[in-house]
Structure formats: structure tokens, C-alpha cells
Write a protein that holds these residues in place. Structure first.
Motif, PDB file in Angstrom:
ATOM      1  N   VAL A  72      44.649 -87.508  -4.552  1.00 22.95           N
ATOM      2  CA  VAL A  72      45.285 -86.300  -4.043  1.00 22.95           C
ATOM      3  C   VAL A  72      44.252 -85.180  -3.994  1.00 22.95           C
ATOM      4  O   VAL A  72      43.264 -85.185  -4.743  1.00 22.95           O
ATOM      5  N   LEU A  73      44.524 -84.213  -3.126  1.00 28.47           N
ATOM      6  CA  LEU A  73      43.589 -83.114  -2.898  1.00 28.47           C
ATOM      7  C   LEU A  73      44.339 -81.796  -2.930  1.00 28.47           C
ATOM      8  O   LEU A  73      45.396 -81.650  -2.298  1.00 28.47           O
ATOM      9  N   ASN A  74      43.830 -80.845  -3.681  1.00 30.59           N
ATOM     10  CA  ASN A  74      44.348 -79.486  -3.693  1.00 30.59           C
ATOM     11  C   ASN A  74      43.303 -78.581  -3.056  1.00 30.59           C
ATOM     12  O   ASN A  74      42.140 -78.584  -3.477  1.00 30.59           O
ATOM     13  N   VAL A  75      43.707 -77.822  -2.028  1.00 32.18           N
ATOM     14  CA  VAL A  75      42.765 -77.027  -1.237  1.00 32.18           C
ATOM     15  C   VAL A  75      42.908 -75.549  -1.581  1.00 32.18           C
ATOM     16  O   VAL A  75      44.025 -75.014  -1.603  1.00 32.18           O
ATOM     17  N   HIS A  76      41.769 -74.909  -1.820  1.00 30.64           N
ATOM     18  CA  HIS A  76      41.758 -73.499  -2.205  1.00 30.64           C
ATOM     19  C   HIS A  76      41.197 -72.641  -1.072  1.00 30.64           C
ATOM     20  O   HIS A  76      40.051 -72.818  -0.656  1.00 30.64           O
ATOM     21  N   PHE A  77      41.997 -71.703  -0.590  1.00 27.23           N
ATOM     22  CA  PHE A  77      41.524 -70.728   0.397  1.00 27.23           C
ATOM     23  C   PHE A  77      40.788 -69.580  -0.284  1.00 27.23           C
ATOM     24  O   PHE A  77      40.104 -68.814   0.379  1.00 27.23           O
ATOM     25  N   TRP A  78      40.964 -69.450  -1.597  1.00 29.21           N
ATOM     26  CA  TRP A  78      40.350 -68.336  -2.309  1.00 29.21           C
ATOM     27  C   TRP A  78      39.269 -68.839  -3.257  1.00 29.21           C
ATOM     28  O   TRP A  78      39.436 -69.843  -3.951  1.00 29.21           O
ATOM     29  N   ASN A  79      38.154 -68.137  -3.263  1.00 25.01           N
ATOM     30  CA  ASN A  79      37.046 -68.442  -4.158  1.00 25.01           C
ATOM     31  C   ASN A  79      36.530 -67.116  -4.691  1.00 25.01           C
ATOM     32  O   ASN A  79      35.944 -66.332  -3.951  1.00 25.01           O
ATOM     33  N   ALA A  80      36.754 -66.862  -5.959  1.00 27.44           N
ATOM     34  CA  ALA A  80      36.429 -65.550  -6.537  1.00 27.44           C
ATOM     35  C   ALA A  80      34.935 -65.256  -6.509  1.00 27.44           C
ATOM     36  O   ALA A  80      34.524 -64.092  -6.425  1.00 27.44           O
ATOM     37  N   GLU A  81      34.095 -66.278  -6.567  1.00 27.88           N
ATOM     38  CA  GLU A  81      32.654 -66.055  -6.660  1.00 27.88           C
ATOM     39  C   GLU A  81      31.994 -65.901  -5.294  1.00 27.88           C
ATOM     40  O   GLU A  81      31.115 -65.057  -5.116  1.00 27.88           O
ATOM     41  N   HIS A  82      32.377 -66.722  -4.351  1.00 23.08           N
ATOM     42  CA  HIS A  82      31.710 -66.714  -3.050  1.00 23.08           C
ATOM     43  C   HIS A  82      32.759 -66.645  -1.942  1.00 23.08           C
ATOM     44  O   HIS A  82      33.108 -67.663  -1.345  1.00 23.08           O
TER      45      HIS A  82
END
Length: 245
Positions: free
Chosen positions: A137-147
Motif C-alpha cells: 500500500v502507498l500513502n501519498v503526501h502533498f505536503w512536505n514541511a522541509e522542501h
């Protein structure tokens, strides 16, 4: 229309298959996927986004508080999140349709709002949606606090792209010229080609060869080049249209 491109990351949990082939769920710890890794799963990720957006069309501007910036709310028709392959990696792509151009301040307010949606709103909900892929399974993140940063690209919508003008039909005289249908077809074909209408010349020739008689062939030729018959055919069509009304 604007496209707001943004980086994607993913957490991949591989299926835990023992030596006997039994699937014991997924691994406890994820493997970090980059946008390059997720290109292969574009269709599955897009389907998951469409499923999440199905309730309200995915228009993030529905949640924009008008008190935050009335002008931004008035100028933007929609902001729809999705994904797109760009420079060899899968990226977030939020398509923004505008009623009017944004000022620099309004653009900053919009980007701040979209960042909030990706970190705490729409994006927070989407990253909790487990996407089933072939071996886990894959969880996709639209947000990245660092970059995290948007790359904004202005594009023409399909509605705004002007169609090329239809070439004007060349004029050809029938009366007093050689009445042989092949001579007439040759003259008409040459006129069209000289006018940059090679495809029309080919189409006309094919239709004439399939016509049932001399007069049908003349009428076909008169659709592609302006002849004495063209005006008569136009008059007949107008009379027929008037009778139908």
C-alpha cells in the motif's frame, strides 16, 4: 488558467509475505518514495484523488473564507488538486481557473491558502488514504514541511486556444471552359494545392471518383472551390432552410 506544481512524497508499506507465500499484512515500517518512484503508480494515485474529489468536485476554493481576501475569492473559479508527470517525476498539480489576473499580494494569499490545504486540510485527509498497489500500500503526501514550494505555470485553457482560420475557397470558372469532368477536377485540385489546401484537394478527388454522375461531381467540386454552382447551391440550401422553419 494556472498550474501550481508541488513536490510529492510517499510512504510505501510492502506486503509481508512469509516463506510459505502467506500474506501477513503490510510491513511495520515504510519505505520513503520520491516523485520518481511514484511515476509508475500515476494511474492508481490519480484514481484515488478522483475518488476523494468525487463528493464536491475537489474544488478547494469552496473552503476559502471570503473574509480572508474577498478579491481572491471573487477572481478564482476553482482550484482542483491532481497529479502530473513533470521532468520525469510525479508531482502535485493544482489547476486554478481564473476570472481575472491576480495581483502579487493575491497570489501570495492563494499560495498560503493552498499550503494550508495540503498540510492540514485536503492533503491531510488524502495522505491517510491507503492506495492499494501490486505488492503493498502507498500513502501519498502533498505536503512536505522541509522542501515545499510551488512552481506556478500559466497555460492556455482549451477554450481559449483559437482555432486556425478556415482557408478561403479559391474561385474557378466553369462556363466557357473545358467541360470534361477530369479536366475540371484537375483545375480545381491544382487551385486548392496552390492555396495550401492539400488535404481538401485529396478529399475532393476521392469524393468525385465515388460520385454517381457528372452533375453530382460538379456539385462536389463546387463545395471546395467557388464556382457558378456554389452560389446556386447556397441559394437552394437557404430556401430549404426557410421552408423547414
Amino acid at each position: 488558467m494556472l498550474k501550481f506544481y508541488s513536490p510529492l512524497t510517499g510512504d510505501f508499506y510492502k506486503n509481508d509475505v512469509d516463506e510459505y507465500g502467506w500474506n501477513n499484512g503490510v510491513a511495520d515500517y515504510p519505505t520513503l518514495f520520491s516523485g520518481v518512484d511514484m511515476v509508475y503508480y500515476e494511474d492508481r494515485i490519480r484514481d484515488a484523488i478522483d475518488q476523494r474529489n468525487s463528493a464536491d468536485g475537489g474544488n478547494l476554493m469552496l473552503y476559502f473564507d471570503e473574509r480572508r481576501n474577498h478579491e481572491v475569492k471573487a477572481k478564482i473559479l476553482s482550484a482542483i488538486p491532481s497529479v502530473e508527470i513533470r521532468n520525469g517525476e510525479l508531482t502535485g498539480c493544482t489547476t486554478v481557473r481564473l476570472e481575472a489576473p491576480l495581483t502579487e499580494t493575491e497570489m501570495e494569499d492563494l499560495q498560503d491558502y493552498l499550503k494550508g490545504q495540503f498540510s492540514d486540510g485536503w492533503g491531510e485527509g488524502f495522505e491517510q488514504q491507503a492506495i492499494q498497489i501490486s505488492n503493498g500500500v502507498l500513502n501519498v503526501h502533498f505536503w512536505n514541511a522541509e522542501h515545499f514550494a510551488f512552481e506556478v505555470v500559466s497555460v492556455q485553457s482549451e477554450e481559449s486556444v483559437k482555432k486556425p482560420p478556415v482557408p478561403k475557397r479559391p474561385t474557378m470558372k466553369l462556363i466557357g471552359e473545358d467541360g470534361n469532368i477530369f479536366a475540371i477536377l484537375g483545375r480545381a485540385s491544382r487551385l486548392l494545392r496552390e492555396n495550401g489546401q492539400q488535404e481538401q484537394a485529396k478529399e475532393m478527388t476521392n469524393r468525385v471518383f465515388r460520385s454517381v454522375d457528372y452533375y453530382s461531381a460538379l456539385n462536389i467540386i463546387s463545395e471546395y472551390v467557388q464556382t457558378e454552382l456554389s452560389e446556386k447551391n447556397l441559394t437552394k440550401q437557404k430556401k430549404r432552410s426557410d421552408r423547414e422553419r
